[in-house]
Write a protein that holds these residues in place. Structure first.
Motif, short mmCIF file in Angstrom:
data_model
loop_
_atom_site.label_atom_id
_atom_site.label_comp_id
_atom_site.label_asym_id
_atom_site.label_seq_id
_atom_site.Cartn_x
_atom_site.Cartn_y
_atom_site.Cartn_z
N PRO F 81 0.99 -1.23 -0.19
CA PRO F 81 -0.06 -0.05 -0.11
C PRO F 81 0.72 1.29 0.06
O PRO F 81 1.89 1.42 0.62
CB PRO F 81 -0.88 -0.30 1.23
CG PRO F 81 -0.35 -1.10 2.17
CD PRO F 81 0.57 -1.99 1.36
N THR F 82 0.49 2.39 -0.70
CA THR F 82 1.09 3.43 -0.69
C THR F 82 0.71 4.55 0.38
O THR F 82 1.59 5.63 0.68
CB THR F 82 0.82 4.19 -2.20
OG1 THR F 82 -0.35 4.41 -2.30
CG2 THR F 82 1.50 3.41 -3.39
N ASP F 83 -0.40 4.39 0.76
CA ASP F 83 -1.08 5.36 1.66
C ASP F 83 -0.13 5.45 3.03
O ASP F 83 -0.23 4.29 3.58
CB ASP F 83 -2.51 5.09 2.06
CG ASP F 83 -2.93 6.24 2.82
OD1 ASP F 83 -3.45 7.54 2.56
OD2 ASP F 83 -3.05 6.12 4.32
N PRO F 84 0.30 6.39 3.68
CA PRO F 84 1.14 6.23 4.72
C PRO F 84 0.56 5.46 6.06
O PRO F 84 1.13 4.96 6.58
CB PRO F 84 1.67 7.51 4.89
CG PRO F 84 1.76 8.32 3.97
CD PRO F 84 0.24 7.64 2.99
N LEU F 85 -0.80 5.76 6.32
CA LEU F 85 -1.55 5.43 7.22
C LEU F 85 -1.52 3.75 7.07
O LEU F 85 -1.25 3.02 8.12
CB LEU F 85 -2.91 5.78 7.38
CG LEU F 85 -3.48 5.30 8.88
CD1 LEU F 85 -4.27 6.53 9.41
CD2 LEU F 85 -4.52 4.15 8.43
N ILE F 86 -2.09 3.09 6.06
CA ILE F 86 -1.84 1.58 5.69
C ILE F 86 -0.85 1.13 5.56
O ILE F 86 -0.74 -0.06 6.30
CB ILE F 86 -3.00 1.68 4.59
CG1 ILE F 86 -4.43 2.42 4.72
CG2 ILE F 86 -3.04 0.14 4.17
CD1 ILE F 86 -5.35 2.13 3.55
N TYR F 87 0.29 1.84 5.13
CA TYR F 87 1.61 1.42 5.11
C TYR F 87 2.19 1.04 6.33
O TYR F 87 2.75 -0.18 6.46
CB TYR F 87 2.47 2.24 4.16
CG TYR F 87 3.73 1.36 4.31
CD1 TYR F 87 4.11 0.61 3.30
CD2 TYR F 87 4.82 1.82 5.07
CE1 TYR F 87 5.16 -0.10 3.13
CE2 TYR F 87 6.18 0.93 5.07
CZ TYR F 87 6.26 0.05 4.18
OH TYR F 87 7.41 -0.68 3.96
N ARG F 88 1.91 1.90 7.51
CA ARG F 88 2.46 1.45 8.94
C ARG F 88 1.90 0.15 9.19
O ARG F 88 2.60 -0.56 9.81
CB ARG F 88 2.07 2.40 9.69
CG ARG F 88 2.42 3.83 9.47
CD ARG F 88 3.99 3.97 9.32
NE ARG F 88 4.56 5.42 9.00
CZ ARG F 88 4.64 5.91 7.95
NH1 ARG F 88 3.98 5.27 6.89
NH2 ARG F 88 5.16 7.08 7.88
N PHE F 89 0.56 -0.42 9.12
CA PHE F 89 -0.05 -1.65 9.14
C PHE F 89 0.81 -2.73 8.37
O PHE F 89 1.13 -3.91 8.95
CB PHE F 89 -1.42 -1.78 9.04
CG PHE F 89 -2.37 -0.89 10.07
CD1 PHE F 89 -2.46 -1.30 11.06
CD2 PHE F 89 -2.56 0.34 9.61
CE1 PHE F 89 -3.11 -0.72 12.24
CE2 PHE F 89 -3.28 1.28 10.93
CZ PHE F 89 -3.58 0.61 11.97
N TYR F 90 1.11 -2.40 6.94
CA TYR F 90 1.87 -3.55 6.38
C TYR F 90 3.25 -3.59 7.08
O TYR F 90 3.73 -4.57 6.84
CB TYR F 90 2.11 -2.78 4.69
CG TYR F 90 2.82 -3.65 3.85
CD1 TYR F 90 2.24 -5.01 3.46
CD2 TYR F 90 4.03 -3.36 3.69
CE1 TYR F 90 3.40 -5.66 2.64
CE2 TYR F 90 4.70 -4.08 2.90
CZ TYR F 90 4.20 -5.35 2.17
OH TYR F 90 5.15 -5.99 1.54
N GLU F 91 3.84 -2.51 7.32
CA GLU F 91 5.05 -2.53 8.01
C GLU F 91 5.09 -3.40 9.14
O GLU F 91 6.12 -4.13 9.27
CB GLU F 91 5.69 -1.04 8.45
CG GLU F 91 6.93 -0.85 8.84
CD GLU F 91 7.33 0.40 9.02
OE1 GLU F 91 7.42 1.57 7.98
OE2 GLU F 91 7.91 0.78 10.20
#
Lengths: 147, 147, 147, 147, 147, 147, 147, 147, 147, 147
Positions: F81-91
């Motif tokens: 995901p490119t969206d920073p909020l959603i990326y944090r969950f991916y991270e």
């Protein structure tokens, strides 16, 4: 000994012997462009050429044999190259790709510029505002024909 | 009207008006290579150039305005191009990429050939065994310096 | 010995010798930014610099030779970096990429900020609400010109 | 009306009205960097800011409402950007990524530079050898703590 | 010795010594969540912690040193994880990603939940219909601010 | 009318009616987490729930019918995901993935945490150093059994 | 010794000892389907099973220990399998995926067929026109419930 | 009217007419598995079957014609499916792929299970611990032969 | 010894012994096409064939055993091949793929050409304008049938 | 009207007029293989051929003009084709790719089989065990030469 190992060995030995690509090319009487590609695992030497290179670089018989086998080509570790110098060439294809296509078709009709029946020459072009890299490519036009 | 729509319109109108890329380039007094890239959405025209092209191709004011905006570049729909003509250039980068790198570094040291301070010329090269495409590229060498 | 092995050896020896990147940079009289990049396999040392680093880190002659060869650049193992620190920079490109583009074109016209004629400086910025990382980048503007 | 359509409309109207990003930023009293990012669909305006921009650009109420909704961020159409200007920033991450990591950890320990509590400033830096782009980034250091 | 080799060695030695992650965590007085992440190459131990772990697992000095170096993070071999347990978490991001986004923005405005200033706790939740995994995550909200 | 169009319509109408996700959830007597996921195209409403939402948001009959059809799930436009909020969950999945795996297996043996027999609760956690996002996840443990 | 090395050793030893998968399964009193998956690194043996297999295949203690550790699952080297036999199963998912989805939802409502609470049986089905492979899969239906 | 549009229309009309896949299958006297696949754009109806479906679903002549054309198959929008139900089948291929391969080769020798000369049957299997999905697949074994 | 290592050994020994693929094929009385594929790790030899090849190439017993095991097929290191010779075949699939599909369906109805019940023959075709490669492929047509 | 729209129109009109690819080919006196490729957007017709096809299929002048423009080639929507018929050809490249390479190099030396100076013929081959698809490909061998 795989071809990749031969390539690594060529690079290491060339460094140790302080030889330039141009000197290696001269030793087999061919252009520096073709010779470098061959020694980096993209072209195939004949027996005599392989022996000459082997002597200059102190390569073992296995490596000399491998240089005479047609390699699995493709010199880059990723589809989009990460190295800045090589990326600039990829960028040219990306930015000018449709321009190459439009102009070649305008001049020649449907077909391609061969990347096999192809040669190139890379030179320094002196320029007071900063020297330039000049590359001349020449590839046979191959037409699509209806059948 | 997006830039992609302008590009499609340019291509359609050029077809309808039976104009060549070379004729469009002549109309603005620039090379066919740069002009074609610009009209395919990769370079930026100034007001005068855009007006001239707009007149030749009967473009609406919106399109003429868009031709003066710096475009989001990259002319290919996929990272590895599928079109055979364009793929051959990608293949050259793949096969000769490390050769470009080795020879430019040997001649100039660490740095790159600019893809911005760059020009090229594409010509037919007559050849009895089949005419050839000749491309001359010239890009400024830009050195990496330590700091 | 490949360049990747040299990079791994540099990292291990630096750990064993308890040296900082800043100390290594000082030893060759260059910025910590450029020196770190060079020792992580992205820039090229000259003979004197390589010898100095080699002495500090007890590197074998092979490694010292390799540090003087232009490396195949690109320091990340995947196109989208997985490391959180490095990802934040990728995220900045993703979120602010079109902003960089819009503002540089507004100020300079069509062209790019060079990543070659480029330097940077990374500092701690004291702040009562929590210290900040301050990065100053400076890259030459390179204009696209028509030809 | 989706956010992408709002972004396209903003770009088109800005072109038609001949307004610069700096002028739009001035109208809402914020930096040109943040304002441009917001108008390109990466940040969120408040009601007053959205109304001011809407008035300047003649946006319909729908678009003004959308500017106040937090967008799905990420401004690039591909993981590796094709546009040369934006690619140079990606290249900096690729070439200097491990250097950023090494130096920030050396100075601060384990943690990251925030891309959220972050600001930046982009300026022209006059230089007799060719003007430069100067970018100053400032992001809060966020430490990983054990728990 | 690379960090990956340290991680493999930790896993092997833990198996040989029949120690649980909870026991290793207890030995350094931290949560099992953080300790496991650290020993799997995602967090950084201090000297005392590394020595304690090294003693328990009979690690060589090299490995103990490496445990104190900030690692290149990212514990998965592919962008979409293939392991079914880990995939379920990826699936939660995929299915609930836009829900996380909508609800956090509704409650807090534009910003993110930090993955750095973050802790979590994983427990067995007894349930007559089958025990459940209960995970409590707590991350600081970081607002985007205009500047 | 496709399900994606229904989702877009829901988002637009919610904006126009100034309703929160929590209010929509209350209207059907379910949690805000499940309701938001359902309205963003990831879960399936029954007839009564769909009618209630349809009335609140003025949806056409087609949309109300679609809300009762099981959707093709997956709410993100890209694998990473490119969206920073959603990326944090991916991270979190990327950094803690192997930790989740190690600790769940240590506690439960081989198996997974269900992402289907699953619920979650997202709350603001007041904190003097800055409020936090607290997410409690509960998923049934499903063991692999030999057969 | 990593789990991958254990898998390779199992395959090599099975070849040397001329044992079939069915014989190995019989030795531990379980189905050939589950046993094969376990020995190919996808399931977890208990101590007794691991000892039995270890004795049959002359495995070292390390390998026997590893067989009792929950493995990182996923048996294929690429997201789209290249092996023709395995690709046919991928093709079935590709061609029949939406059919599986439509029919299971029609019969059971929203939810999934578990791939964990799952068993299968693979048999030869004699057929005069050419024998057939018959695979019976049985997976528990897990409903999504609102909460 | 493209085949994708026909598929969308079939799904919408089926919803409007409140018909089940099983009822549609019955109308043409074939299995629900094959019929659903055909109506979701993966198989080809003959004229009579297409007319019957067209009558039941009120399809226009164009759509009825398209149902008789062999479609471009592949029902999923991404190589790794995001929908949880369909992903579970992909996971089975990932986890059990090498097991399918090992057991089929053990029983039949080198070759594949056909995905063309293939049929399947999907049923509810009542179970006190929760009903199960039972899928029986039958595909002809096709041997590789030397030549 | 893995199958890949066997393949590498076959290639090296063939080079050392100066044997052609055609000679190896002759030694086992099969076509050069099938034999080459088998020795490059794509087909399975029987005991007698493996022994004959082993004798000719001086292979160790391990390698001879491996040649009789069904290999994990797929001979290319990337999804899009980089080698120019092999790429041309990929290009044929890309350019002519929909043509193969249209013509085979026109002639045979819905179904495929088998890649398993398949043979091919590759010959030099003398031609005054330059010799040609002639490949004859023959694959059984397998119809999709409704059920 | 883009070329893709022309292709869709050709396919729709061919269906409406009940014409076969062979009949269309006959109308312009060329092979069915080349004609089908051309009409599916991969080859270029001359004015006379385009007019003939246009008359048969009732195409508008725009479409007839487009058929005479060299198209951007590549007929598949993904790098690895999902359609089973087309995939089988991709599989042949994957399984036999290195065999093609080995045998062509053995016979001809380093070079490629041209995909431009290429023709093919696709026929039904009657066979009591089930008819077969026979494809004869003929491509000029193009040697790499040193320079």
């Amino acid at each position: 000994m795989t071809r990749n190992e031969v390539t690594e060995l060529v690079v290491t030995q060339k460094l140790a012997k302080q030889l330039s690509w141009a000197q290696l090319a001269e030793a087999i009487g061919l252009s520096k462009e073709w010779t470098t590609a061959a020694l980096l695992g993209q072209m195939t030497l004949n027996a005599e050429q392989a022996a000459a290179i082997g002597a200059l670089l102190d390569l073992p018989p296995d490596a000399i044999a491998q240089l005479q086998v047609v390699p699995y080509k493709g010199s880059l570790p990723s589809a989009v190259p990460t190295d800045p110098l090589i990326y600039r060439f990829y960028e040219l294809v990306n930015v000018y790709g449709t321009t190459f296509k439009a102009l070649i078709h305008e001049e020649f009709g449907d077909g391609i510029m061969s990347a096999i029946d192809f040669s190139m020459d890379l030179q320094r072009e002196a320029d007071p505002k900063g020297d330039r890299v000049k590359i001349v490519m020449s590839g046979k036009f191959l037409p699509y024909k209806s059948y």
